[in-house]
Design a protein around this motif. Structure first.
Motif, PDB file in Angstrom:
ATOM      1  N   TYR A 321       0.994  -1.177   0.119  1.00  0.00           N
ATOM      2  CA  TYR A 321      -0.091   0.050  -0.072  1.00  0.00           C
ATOM      3  C   TYR A 321       1.037   1.053  -0.126  1.00  0.00           C
ATOM      4  CZ  TYR A 321      -4.867  -2.095   0.721  1.00  0.00           C
ATOM      5  OH  TYR A 321      -5.855  -2.523   0.742  1.00  0.00           O
ATOM      6  N   ASN A 322       1.834   1.294   0.953  1.00  0.00           N
ATOM      7  CA  ASN A 322       2.733   2.521   1.021  1.00  0.00           C
ATOM      8  C   ASN A 322       3.519   2.772  -0.139  1.00  0.00           C
ATOM      9  OD1 ASN A 322       1.643   2.863   3.527  1.00  0.00           O
ATOM     10  ND2 ASN A 322       3.547   1.991   4.713  1.00  0.00           N
ATOM     11  N   VAL A 323       4.056   1.510  -0.926  1.00  0.00           N
ATOM     12  CA  VAL A 323       4.743   1.563  -2.320  1.00  0.00           C
ATOM     13  C   VAL A 323       3.835   2.420  -3.186  1.00  0.00           C
ATOM     14  CG1 VAL A 323       6.191   0.687  -3.768  1.00  0.00           C
ATOM     15  CG2 VAL A 323       6.763   0.116  -1.472  1.00  0.00           C
ATOM     16  N   LEU A 324       2.644   1.653  -3.310  1.00  0.00           N
ATOM     17  CA  LEU A 324       1.747   2.116  -4.401  1.00  0.00           C
ATOM     18  C   LEU A 324       1.558   3.652  -4.228  1.00  0.00           C
ATOM     19  CD1 LEU A 324      -0.013   1.373  -6.492  1.00  0.00           C
ATOM     20  CD2 LEU A 324      -1.648   0.820  -4.707  1.00  0.00           C
ATOM     21  N   PHE A 325       1.272   4.152  -3.080  1.00  0.00           N
ATOM     22  CA  PHE A 325       1.038   5.337  -2.663  1.00  0.00           C
ATOM     23  C   PHE A 325       2.209   6.307  -3.060  1.00  0.00           C
ATOM     24  CE2 PHE A 325       2.148   8.887  -0.033  1.00  0.00           C
ATOM     25  CZ  PHE A 325       1.236   9.761   0.184  1.00  0.00           C
ATOM     26  N   CYS A 326       3.519   5.789  -2.624  1.00  0.00           N
ATOM     27  CA  CYS A 326       4.654   6.540  -3.427  1.00  0.00           C
ATOM     28  C   CYS A 326       4.647   6.781  -4.625  1.00  0.00           C
ATOM     29  CB  CYS A 326       5.961   6.153  -2.430  1.00  0.00           C
ATOM     30  SG  CYS A 326       5.994   6.317  -1.020  1.00  0.00           S
ATOM     31  N   PHE A 327       4.390   5.393  -5.464  1.00  0.00           N
ATOM     32  CA  PHE A 327       4.505   5.416  -6.975  1.00  0.00           C
ATOM     33  C   PHE A 327       3.342   6.210  -7.408  1.00  0.00           C
ATOM     34  CE2 PHE A 327       3.265   2.909 -10.643  1.00  0.00           C
ATOM     35  CZ  PHE A 327       4.260   3.104 -11.397  1.00  0.00           C
ATOM     36  N   VAL A 328       2.124   6.415  -7.109  1.00  0.00           N
ATOM     37  CA  VAL A 328       1.116   7.087  -7.759  1.00  0.00           C
ATOM     38  C   VAL A 328       1.468   8.483  -7.493  1.00  0.00           C
ATOM     39  CG1 VAL A 328      -1.345   7.837  -7.437  1.00  0.00           C
ATOM     40  CG2 VAL A 328      -0.525   5.285  -7.222  1.00  0.00           C
ATOM     41  N   LEU A 329       2.124   8.985  -6.116  1.00  0.00           N
ATOM     42  CA  LEU A 329       2.373  10.419  -5.848  1.00  0.00           C
ATOM     43  C   LEU A 329       3.269  10.815  -7.086  1.00  0.00           C
ATOM     44  CD1 LEU A 329       2.273  12.682  -3.668  1.00  0.00           C
ATOM     45  CD2 LEU A 329       4.117  11.667  -2.613  1.00  0.00           C
ATOM     46  N   LEU A 330       4.444  10.081  -6.997  1.00  0.00           N
ATOM     47  CA  LEU A 330       5.520  10.530  -8.086  1.00  0.00           C
ATOM     48  C   LEU A 330       5.088  10.928  -9.639  1.00  0.00           C
ATOM     49  CD1 LEU A 330       8.462  10.573  -8.889  1.00  0.00           C
ATOM     50  CD2 LEU A 330       8.268   8.160  -9.562  1.00  0.00           C
TER      51      LEU A 330
END
Length: 572
Positions: A321-330
């Motif tokens: 979830y956290n990696v997905l959040f960072c990826f989408v944020l980027l």
């Protein structure tokens, strides 16, 4: 007393990491000068370095993030103290890719998308191609291919095994029926069975070849859609800034995506049609996997294999979830920074005259640093119910990435290769070598710009089959830029086809790592790759020619010779 000391030790890292920036804020609020903002960053770095709350190397990247955000120095000035702004952009995006690979988020995305696509052979191939291309836009082509190939191989093995079992069962029934009816001319039946078996074996081989080639081709094609998706695109961005420093941000993440993504979709669809026609044409439709009972068993089996692989991953985990959040944020920050058709968040506070303090590299570094802060486990707040041993464990869990793992997985060789390429471009420009070579390409001067684009695309595509695509782009971009300037055409008119065509390496296993990975599975011969790859090169060059001369013209204003093209890094 011991209990208080335990809690202080437990919360120390959390307090230092998050409260230090907040407690230092009055410094830049009460003294709104540039030196105070610089001091804020220096003190914060000193605290982080001394306490080691995040890796020392990551703390060292804070100026690349905070100096542009606090308007002390713009991103290009800061990054130049480390490496070029383009290299920092690539480094940040590679760090995000390492996090995605570590927590296997890319595998979950791939399997989920394939389950949605469906399991009919033609749709399954299209699904593999779109999933591979999508992942290659964000993580390395090599990692994407290496991840997708075991899924393809497992599925094909299961399909072939099931069809073999069905063949045995059906063959026994047919022989029994013929014997009862008195229709058993042995030699004729044996001859027919051998012919059918040979055809089915050939069709199975073709299925393997098509499914394997579609992955490596899609990996190379998908990387062209984003600036950080493949090395030649990064080289193009860096050399644009090196050779034409006044070009500002003609090329950024949003503008490149607007140009390259439609081209990628067209190329992907044409590649799929070509592989369908060549390997899975009319003969294949009549074969075992596309009719009757075998058609249904193939669909069910393929779906089952995908489901089983997806079930192995379990539910979406906290770190995913956290990696997905960072990826989408980027992605969101890249697209919204300076989209072009409307003012982005850059214009709110980070534009001062002709200076853009924040670039795509700043965004990449921000998300990369975030990955070393965001936890990989849920913090436990129930202090009262914890055992004595649990109280000794730091409150803040380990981050998504640690420096040791990142060092091992980071392809530093590519960063150094890009740096060498930029040094080569600078040398060619400063020594006059580019101008000298451009003057000796006089036969091209009499051609139309569109014809020049076609000739250069074919040249680069052929050269890339025998050498590194990054090296090819690095070598020829300064020459093509000098040639464009000397004959008065927009530099991007020849530089974009050069970078795009350098990714069209489809004919040989040594041309690109995805080709080599697929070839290593042993189902393809070099002649197979040459046959299909030669047409793939034609498709790629045609798509590049089409895109540059249609929407590329209007997007980058290629019909006009820009003022910034007269100003080079030398006279600046």
């Amino acid at each position: 007393m011991a209990s208080v000391k335990t809690y202080v030790t437990k919360l120390k890292s959390f307090v230092i990491l998050f409260f230090s920036p907040i407690l230092l804020l009055p410094l830049i609020i009460l003294i709104p000068d540039k030196f105070a903002r610089c001091a804020y960053v220096i003190i914060l770095m000193a605290i982080y370095w001394c306490t080691d709350v995040i890796p020392v190397a990551i703390t060292s990247l804070l100026p690349a993030l905070l100096f542009p955000l606090l308007k002390v120095l713009d991103s290009k000035q800061v990054c130049m103290q480390y490496m070029k702004d383009t290299n920092m952009l690539f480094l940040g995006s590679l760090t995000v890719a390492v996090a995605v690979e570590r927590w296997k988020l890319h595998k979950r995305i791939a399997l989920r998308m394939l389950l949605y696509v469906g399991t009919q052979p033609s749709r399954l191939m299209l699904g593999f191609m779109f999933v591979t291309a999508f992942l290659s836009m964000w993580i390395s082509n090599t990692a994407t291919t290496a991840m997708m190939m075991p899924i393809v191989e497992a599925m094909l093995e299961q399909i072939v095994a099931t069809h073999a079992a069905l063949d045995t069962c059906q063959g026994t029934l047919e022989l029994s029926d013929k014997a009862k009816a008195g229709e058993f001319p042995g030699n004729q039946v044996m001859f027919e069975d051998i012919t059918v078996q040979k055809q089915e074996d050939e069709d199975t081989k073709n299925m393997y070849k098509a499914m394997h080639l579609c992955v490596c081709y899609a990996a190379s094609i998908g990387g062209t859609a984003t600036l950080t998706g493949t090395g030649p695109n990064v080289v193009l961005l860096g050399q644009m800034q090196e050779l034409f420093p006044d070009s500002k941000e003609v090329l950024n993440f949003a503008s490149w995506f607007g140009y390259a993504f439609p081209n990628m979709l067209i190329m992907l669809m044409l590649s799929w049609l070509w592989l369908q026609c060549f390997y899975m044409g009319s003969k294949f439709k009549k074969s075992c996997i596309c009719c009757g009972q075998k058609k249904q068993s193939t669909k069910k089996l393929a779906f089952k294999v995908l489901q089983e692989e997806h079930k192995k991953l379990g539910p979406l985990t906290y770190p995913e979830y956290n990696v997905l959040f960072c990826f989408v944020l980027l992605i969101i920050l890249w697209f919204s920074r300076d989209p072009g058709f409307t003012p982005g968040w850059l214009s709110i506070a980070w534009v001062d005259g002709r200076t853009n303090y924040v670039t795509d590299a700043t965004v990449a570094i921000f998300v990369a640093i975030l990955l070393f802060i965001v936890p990989s486990q849920k913090p436990k707040f129930n202090f009262s119910s914890q055992t004595e041993e649990e109280r000794k464990i730091p409150f803040y869990p380990p981050p998504l990435l640690d420096w040791k793992y990142t060092q091992e997985k980071m392809p530093w060789s590519i960063v150094l290769l890009l740096g060498g390429g930029f040094a080569m471009a600078k040398g060619c420009e400063t020594s006059g070598l580019s101008e000298w070579m451009a003057r000796h390409m006089e036969p091209l001067n009499s051609m139309k710009p569109s014809t020049i684009t076609l000739v250069l695309s074919c040249l680069i595509a052929l050269i890339t089959e025998c050498t590194s695509n990054v090296a090819t782009t690095t070598l020829f971009l300064p020459i093509f830029a000098a040639m464009a300037r000397s004959i008065g055409i927009h530099p991007l008119y020849v530089m974009i086809p050069c970078a795009m065509s350098a990714s069209l390496a489809f004919m040989l296993p040594v041309a690109t790592p995805p080709n080599a990975i697929v070839f290593a599975y042993g189902h393809l011969k070099i002649v197979d790759m040459v046959k299909t790859g030669s047409v793939m090169n034609f498709i790629g060059v045609a798509c590049v020619f089409l895109s540059v001369n249609t929407w590329g013209r209007s997007l980058f204003k290629l019909d006009e010779f820009p003022d910034w093209a007269n100003s080079t890094s030398i006279n600046t």
